[in-house]
Design a protein around this motif. Structure first.
Motif, PDB file in Angstrom:
ATOM      1  N   SER A   4     -16.156  -1.252   5.516  1.00 14.49           N
ATOM      2  CA  SER A   4     -15.173  -2.249   5.040  1.00 14.49           C
ATOM      3  C   SER A   4     -13.944  -1.740   4.346  1.00 14.49           C
ATOM      4  O   SER A   4     -12.768  -2.078   4.232  1.00 14.49           O
ATOM      5  N   ARG A   5     -14.399  -0.796   3.366  1.00 12.38           N
ATOM      6  CA  ARG A   5     -13.140  -0.196   2.546  1.00 12.38           C
ATOM      7  C   ARG A   5     -12.408   0.537   3.226  1.00 12.38           C
ATOM      8  O   ARG A   5     -11.381   0.479   3.101  1.00 12.38           O
ATOM      9  N   HIS A   6     -12.922   1.370   4.038  1.00 10.34           N
ATOM     10  CA  HIS A   6     -12.049   2.190   5.255  1.00 10.34           C
ATOM     11  C   HIS A   6     -11.035   0.977   6.074  1.00 10.34           C
ATOM     12  O   HIS A   6      -9.726   1.321   6.198  1.00 10.34           O
ATOM     13  N   GLU A   7     -11.655  -0.146   6.612  1.00 11.74           N
ATOM     14  CA  GLU A   7     -10.810  -0.959   7.398  1.00 11.74           C
ATOM     15  C   GLU A   7      -9.624  -1.514   6.245  1.00 11.74           C
ATOM     16  O   GLU A   7      -8.392  -1.740   6.872  1.00 11.74           O
ATOM     17  N   GLU A   8     -10.106  -2.049   4.992  1.00 14.21           N
ATOM     18  CA  GLU A   8      -9.109  -2.201   4.195  1.00 14.21           C
ATOM     19  C   GLU A   8      -7.959  -1.351   3.951  1.00 14.21           C
ATOM     20  O   GLU A   8      -6.599  -1.861   4.050  1.00 14.21           O
ATOM     21  N   ARG A   9      -8.343  -0.133   3.660  1.00 11.63           N
ATOM     22  CA  ARG A   9      -7.262   1.014   3.556  1.00 11.63           C
ATOM     23  C   ARG A   9      -6.320   1.093   4.794  1.00 11.63           C
ATOM     24  O   ARG A   9      -5.114   1.260   4.743  1.00 11.63           O
ATOM     25  N   GLN A  10      -6.937   1.097   5.881  1.00 14.29           N
ATOM     26  CA  GLN A  10      -6.101   1.253   7.142  1.00 14.29           C
ATOM     27  C   GLN A  10      -5.223   0.120   7.208  1.00 14.29           C
ATOM     28  O   GLN A  10      -4.150   0.164   7.785  1.00 14.29           O
ATOM     29  N   GLN A  11      -5.816  -1.238   6.969  1.00 12.96           N
ATOM     30  CA  GLN A  11      -4.885  -2.296   7.249  1.00 12.96           C
ATOM     31  C   GLN A  11      -3.690  -2.363   6.261  1.00 12.96           C
ATOM     32  O   GLN A  11      -2.545  -2.782   6.661  1.00 12.96           O
ATOM     33  N   ARG A  12      -3.972  -1.727   4.849  1.00 12.24           N
ATOM     34  CA  ARG A  12      -2.992  -1.620   3.957  1.00 12.24           C
ATOM     35  C   ARG A  12      -1.759  -0.533   4.510  1.00 12.24           C
ATOM     36  O   ARG A  12      -0.637  -0.828   4.444  1.00 12.24           O
ATOM     37  N   ASP A  15      -0.074  -2.260   7.423  1.00 12.20           N
ATOM     38  CA  ASP A  15       0.967  -3.340   6.759  1.00 12.20           C
ATOM     39  C   ASP A  15       2.357  -2.498   6.082  1.00 12.20           C
ATOM     40  O   ASP A  15       3.467  -2.997   6.627  1.00 12.20           O
TER      41      ASP A  15
END
Ligand code: ATP
Ligand code: MG
Length: 196
Positions: A4-12, A15
């Motif tokens: 989930s941390r990886h996904e959050e970072r990739q999403q940022r 963006d």
């Protein structure tokens, strides 16, 4: 790192990139310079010509140093409607005659200038132009004026080592090819299909 941390970072990251893509709204031709001592300057220019032609757009090529007679790019692209003008009689690394080199250079530049006025062209490649300026065969002002007065939609690629600072400043995109190693350094011959 958790999924989930990886996904959050990739999403940022996504963006941020999306915002930059959204912000880039200007549409015009650009000046690109491929310079430096590493291999790949002319190859990159012809890669771009292939993109242009592949999209049905128009490109033209001027080569300021006599290439090998069986120039692979020319064989492929000329039949696809890309005109080539190659400095035929003058400058190669072998010539020592300043006067004939200058005449050959100016004759080639005359063709280049006409191409730089043609609004039907989407891309003009000025291969190895940098040396003509470096050796004062060609006036920098003349080159700058022709580039500045070209049609707005036209992109131009200049290749060659030791590019003049003024041209680097004028360019929109500059890439420096840096040699990390080159096969020639250990005595491997230049090869048809790879080097020309
Ligand atoms: P290419 O045409 O392969 O993209 P280039 O345009 O970057 O190369 P030029 O300086 O125009 O390089 O030299 C043309 C020829 O010299 C090519 O055959 C290329 O393989 C070779 N060459 C380029 N860089 C080097 C290097 N650092 N050492 C030895 N030979 C090189
Ligand atoms: Mg080259």
């Amino acid at each position: 790192m958790s999924q989930s941390r990886h996904e959050e970072r990739q999403q940022r990251l996504k963006d941020k990139v999306d915002a930059r893509i959204e912000a880039a709204q200007i549409e015009r031709g650009i000046l690109l310079v491929f310079t430096g001592n590493g291999k790949g300057k002319t190859t990159a220019a012809f890669g771009t010509v292939c993109r242009t032609v592949g999209h049905g757009k128009k490109a033209a090529v001027v080569q300021f140093i006599k290439g090998s007679w069986d120039n692979g790019e020319r064989e492929l692209l000329e039949p696809h409607g890309v005109p080539f003008h190659v400095m035929a009689t003058g400058f190669t690394w072998d010539t020592q005659n300043r006067e004939t080199d200058t005449i050959a250079c100016l004759e080639t530049w005359y063709h280049a200038k006409q191409l730089l006025c043609d609004p039907k062209l989407d891309l003009v490649v000025l291969d190895e132009l940098t040396y003509m300026v470096a050796y004062h065969y060609l006036s920098l002002d003349d080159v700058v004026n022709a580039l500045k007065n070209r049609p707005e939609s036209m992109s131009v690629i200049i290749t060659g080592r030791a590019c003049h600072k003024t041209l680097l400043e004028l360019a929109d995109t500059v890439t420096e090819m840096r040699p990390i190693k080159h096969a020639f350094d250990v005595g491997i011959k230049a090869q048809k299909g790879i080097d020309w």
